[in-house]
Motif scaffolding. Structure first.
Motif, PDB file in Angstrom:
ATOM      1  N   THR A   9      -5.939  42.857  37.875  1.00  0.00           N
ATOM      2  CA  THR A   9      -6.184  44.091  37.135  1.00  0.00           C
ATOM      3  C   THR A   9      -4.942  44.440  36.347  1.00  0.00           C
ATOM      4  O   THR A   9      -3.893  43.785  36.466  1.00  0.00           O
ATOM      5  N   TYR A 116     -15.662  56.392  33.505  1.00  0.00           N
ATOM      6  CA  TYR A 116     -15.476  55.086  34.138  1.00  0.00           C
ATOM      7  C   TYR A 116     -14.835  55.254  35.512  1.00  0.00           C
ATOM      8  O   TYR A 116     -14.144  56.233  35.798  1.00  0.00           O
ATOM      9  N   PHE A 138     -22.961  44.293  39.541  1.00  0.00           N
ATOM     10  CA  PHE A 138     -21.578  44.274  39.041  1.00  0.00           C
ATOM     11  C   PHE A 138     -21.538  43.900  37.558  1.00  0.00           C
ATOM     12  O   PHE A 138     -20.778  44.492  36.777  1.00  0.00           O
ATOM     13  N   ASP A 139     -22.339  42.934  37.161  1.00  0.00           N
ATOM     14  CA  ASP A 139     -22.368  42.527  35.747  1.00  0.00           C
ATOM     15  C   ASP A 139     -22.794  43.696  34.866  1.00  0.00           C
ATOM     16  O   ASP A 139     -22.214  43.936  33.792  1.00  0.00           O
ATOM     17  N   ALA A 142     -19.970  46.376  34.830  1.00  0.00           N
ATOM     18  CA  ALA A 142     -18.793  45.915  34.087  1.00  0.00           C
ATOM     19  C   ALA A 142     -19.078  45.833  32.589  1.00  0.00           C
ATOM     20  O   ALA A 142     -18.270  46.279  31.761  1.00  0.00           O
ATOM     21  N   SER A 143     -20.232  45.308  32.202  1.00  0.00           N
ATOM     22  CA  SER A 143     -20.547  45.131  30.784  1.00  0.00           C
ATOM     23  C   SER A 143     -20.742  46.460  30.061  1.00  0.00           C
ATOM     24  O   SER A 143     -20.511  46.553  28.850  1.00  0.00           O
ATOM     25  N   ARG A 148     -14.523  49.276  36.129  1.00  0.00           N
ATOM     26  CA  ARG A 148     -13.581  48.295  35.597  1.00  0.00           C
ATOM     27  C   ARG A 148     -13.265  47.174  36.588  1.00  0.00           C
ATOM     28  O   ARG A 148     -13.025  46.039  36.173  1.00  0.00           O
ATOM     29  N   HIS A 149     -13.216  47.504  37.872  1.00  0.00           N
ATOM     30  CA  HIS A 149     -12.862  46.501  38.883  1.00  0.00           C
ATOM     31  C   HIS A 149     -13.668  46.749  40.154  1.00  0.00           C
ATOM     32  O   HIS A 149     -14.123  47.868  40.407  1.00  0.00           O
ATOM     33  N   GLN A 169     -16.874  38.623  38.964  1.00  0.00           N
ATOM     34  CA  GLN A 169     -15.671  39.446  38.873  1.00  0.00           C
ATOM     35  C   GLN A 169     -14.776  39.223  40.101  1.00  0.00           C
ATOM     36  O   GLN A 169     -15.289  39.022  41.208  1.00  0.00           O
TER      37      GLN A 169
END
Length: 311
Positions: A9, A116, A138-139, A142-143, A148-149, A169
């Motif tokens: 990160t 976020y 998660f995809d 994140a997209s 972010r993490h 990720q």
């Protein structure tokens, strides 16, 4: 306050963080004082979970934090917000389905009044987990820039490896229970190859601490001052431990709480201590342990008097 990079990160984090599971009954002013004290001590990393709140309600602590702090966009950028999902209070049971992970994250965003989440953890292992479902969630998060993490909490090496068969990720955090009396994940390492005295807690034989160090996963220690019998600092059930804590506190001109903090932050794995107190003075007290350079003899002495065998 000593800081460290969270691997995979762009986050530089303090090695002492503030958990906010006990704030729902606090006033706005009390929450602001707690957070302000943490910030003055160098703590800009705040830990939440969707289940933190009274009764069966969810996201209660996240809402109280946002209502009290009313962060501007600039202030939001100055801090790291982490939350967790996966535990369903009404049961209880665990749910790592796509629908639950995504809906929980979106409600956390609304509750925290932010666009976020810096980090979202899977709170406790879901034995019915389907890694592909987690990966799809998660995809999506994140997209769309919502999270972010990602990471986990209370997971074994095998459970993390199972998730990694599908999740693309990096899993950047594993939050685990760790304190001087509750330290099997550390004590197991020195019990290897000791006939009849094994304290192995990892079924696959690979310690969680070593696994996380190898894979660049930051360990976070929750309940750092708890024992099976409650808070151990000052407890008559731990006379030897408290005698050593008091002696070292005098040596380093801090409190026993700071020494208990330093025992965790001294470990070369770069662990973060997650505080659970709502008392500003306790936050300031604990934070002074961030940089105390306990020696090896001092570290192992504390391990022994906390009740762990050192062969």
């Amino acid at each position: 306050m000593r800081t460290q990079s969270i691997a995979h990160t762009d986050i530089t984090a303090p090695n002492v963080t503030l958990g906010l599971m006990r704030i729902p009954e606090k006033t706005d002013e009390e929450i602001r004082e707690l957070v302000s004290t943490a910030r003055r001590a160098g703590i800009d990393f705040f830990d939440h979970a969707d289940i933190y709140g009274p009764g069966l309600t969810t996201h209660g602590c996240e809402r109280r934090f946002a209502e009290a702090m009313q962060l501007s966009s600039a202030e939001r950028e100055e801090i790291t917000l982490q939350t967790k999902t996966g535990i369903v209070k009404d049961g209880p049971y665990y749910d790592f389905s796509y629908e639950h992970i995504v809906s929980s994250a979106e409600e956390s965003l609304r509750s925290l009044q932010t666009d976020y989440l810096d980090i979202m953890l899977l709170h406790r292992p879901d034995i019915l987990v389907e890694p592909e479902e987690v990966a799809r969630a998660f995809d999506h998060l994140a997209s769309t820039g919502k999270v972010r993490h990602f990471g986990v909490s209370n997971h074994t090496p095998g459970q993390i490896e199972l998730l990694r068969t599908a999740v693309s990720q990096p899993l950047v955090v594993n939050q685990v229970q760790l304190s001087l009396p509750h330290a099997a994940i550390l004590a197991e390492g020195i019990m290897a190859n000791t006939l009849g005295l094994s304290s192995v807690v990892s079924p696959n034989g690979e310690g969680i601490v070593e696994y996380c160090r190898i894979n660049g996963i930051t360990l976070q220690a929750w309940s750092p001052y708890q024992s099976p019998h409650g808070v151990f600092i000052g407890s008559p059930q731990y006379p030897e431990l408290n005698a050593v804590l008091d002696r070292l506190a005098q040596k380093y001109a801090v409190t026993p709480t700071a020494i208990a903090t330093a025992w965790i932050t001294r470990h070369p794995a770069g662990m973060q201590v997650v505080l659970g107190t709502t008392r500003p003075d306790r936050v300031a007290e604990a934070a002074t342990g961030s940089e105390i350079p306990l020696t090896r003899p001092e570290w192992y002495e504390l391990l022994r008097v906390a009740g762990h065998r050192v062969p």
